[in-house]
Motif scaffolding. Structure first.
Motif, mmCIF file in Angstrom:
data_model
loop_
_atom_site.group_PDB
_atom_site.id
_atom_site.type_symbol
_atom_site.label_atom_id
_atom_site.label_comp_id
_atom_site.label_asym_id
_atom_site.label_seq_id
_atom_site.Cartn_x
_atom_site.Cartn_y
_atom_site.Cartn_z
ATOM 1 N N GLU A 28 11.979 19.861 32.703
ATOM 2 C CA GLU A 28 12.838 20.792 31.975
ATOM 3 C C GLU A 28 12.799 22.161 32.622
ATOM 4 O O GLU A 28 11.734 22.644 33.006
ATOM 5 C CB GLU A 28 12.404 20.872 30.515
ATOM 6 N N SER A 30 14.359 26.079 31.900
ATOM 7 C CA SER A 30 15.079 27.030 31.052
ATOM 8 C C SER A 30 15.595 28.168 31.907
ATOM 9 O O SER A 30 14.870 28.684 32.758
ATOM 10 C CB SER A 30 14.157 27.620 29.978
ATOM 11 N N SER A 32 17.048 31.943 31.476
ATOM 12 C CA SER A 32 17.151 33.024 30.498
ATOM 13 C C SER A 32 17.576 34.281 31.225
ATOM 14 O O SER A 32 17.892 34.232 32.410
ATOM 15 C CB SER A 32 15.818 33.218 29.768
ATOM 16 N N VAL A 52 16.498 18.564 33.257
ATOM 17 C CA VAL A 52 17.149 19.050 32.047
ATOM 18 C C VAL A 52 17.227 20.569 32.147
ATOM 19 O O VAL A 52 16.204 21.250 32.154
ATOM 20 C CB VAL A 52 16.366 18.634 30.783
ATOM 21 N N THR A 54 18.570 24.122 30.523
ATOM 22 C CA THR A 54 19.014 24.741 29.280
ATOM 23 C C THR A 54 19.122 26.241 29.495
ATOM 24 O O THR A 54 18.152 26.887 29.887
ATOM 25 C CB THR A 54 18.023 24.464 28.130
ATOM 26 N N ASN A 55 20.311 26.782 29.250
ATOM 27 C CA ASN A 55 20.508 28.226 29.320
ATOM 28 C C ASN A 55 20.254 28.775 27.916
ATOM 29 O O ASN A 55 21.058 28.590 27.017
ATOM 30 C CB ASN A 55 21.926 28.554 29.780
ATOM 31 N N VAL A 56 19.111 29.428 27.732
ATOM 32 C CA VAL A 56 18.715 29.934 26.424
ATOM 33 C C VAL A 56 19.233 31.345 26.158
ATOM 34 O O VAL A 56 18.969 31.907 25.105
ATOM 35 C CB VAL A 56 17.179 29.864 26.231
ATOM 36 N N LEU A 89 25.918 27.158 34.079
ATOM 37 C CA LEU A 89 25.777 26.982 32.636
ATOM 38 C C LEU A 89 26.183 28.242 31.882
ATOM 39 O O LEU A 89 25.652 29.322 32.138
ATOM 40 C CB LEU A 89 24.326 26.657 32.268
ATOM 41 N N GLY A 92 23.832 29.451 26.093
ATOM 42 C CA GLY A 92 23.561 28.489 25.039
ATOM 43 C C GLY A 92 23.860 27.041 25.379
ATOM 44 O O GLY A 92 23.767 26.169 24.529
ATOM 45 N N ARG A 93 24.192 26.741 26.612
ATOM 46 C CA ARG A 93 24.547 25.372 27.028
ATOM 47 C C ARG A 93 23.403 24.711 27.778
ATOM 48 O O ARG A 93 22.530 25.368 28.325
ATOM 49 C CB ARG A 93 25.787 25.385 27.929
ATOM 50 N N GLY A 94 23.476 23.379 27.834
ATOM 51 C CA GLY A 94 22.495 22.610 28.572
ATOM 52 C C GLY A 94 23.141 21.407 29.226
ATOM 53 O O GLY A 94 24.243 21.001 28.846
ATOM 54 N N SER A 96 21.876 17.636 31.663
ATOM 55 C CA SER A 96 20.874 16.828 32.364
ATOM 56 C C SER A 96 21.527 16.173 33.571
ATOM 57 O O SER A 96 22.672 15.738 33.488
ATOM 58 C CB SER A 96 20.335 15.716 31.463
#
Length: 127
Positions: A28, A30, A32, A52, A54-56, A89, A92-94, A96
């Motif tokens: 994973e 992230s 940010s 995976v 994820t753009n937090v 991204l 708020g998108r993610g 895989s």
């Protein structure tokens, strides 16, 4: 990253249909505001992995690793997610992607204006 930029599109290599992605390692990442977590990603060469992302944050970022994505064997249905060596991204998108990494050390950064200079960079080490 080096001073020369290629204008040639980077085409991902497609993994063989026989590649087993049913029991993969999962890593994973992230994205940010001006950071990747982890900043240094360790993967095993030749072992299928699910990455995976994820753009937090609320704003857009990308995970640009042109040499890594050009060397890896990417699952056919995920190839369109990697464009010109990066994954884009929105906030708020993610997403895989499944791939088989190739041994090497690869630079990663976010190519949005100023993001890399503010610390959004890292390394992928594949042993």
């Amino acid at each position: 990253m080096a001073g020369c930029v290629s204008t040639r599109p980077i085409e991902p290599q497609i993994a063989a249909v026989s590649t087993d992605f049913s029991a993969v390692q999962r890593a994973e990442v992230s994205l940010s505001s001006f950071d990747f977590e982890p900043r240094n990603l360790q993967l095993a060469a030749g072992v299928p992995v699910e990455l995976v992302f994820t753009n937090v944050s609320d704003s857009g970022h990308n995970f640009a690793a042109a040499e890594f994505f050009a060397a890896a064997q990417i699952r056919a249905e995920d190839a369109d997610l990697v464009r010109n060596g990066l994954i884009e991204l929105r906030g708020g998108r993610g997403v895989s992607i499944f791939l088989v990494p190739v041994a090497g050390t690869y630079d990663v950064d976010c190519t949005h204006l100023g993001h890399s200079a503010l610390g959004m960079k890292g390394t992928i080490v594949v042993n």
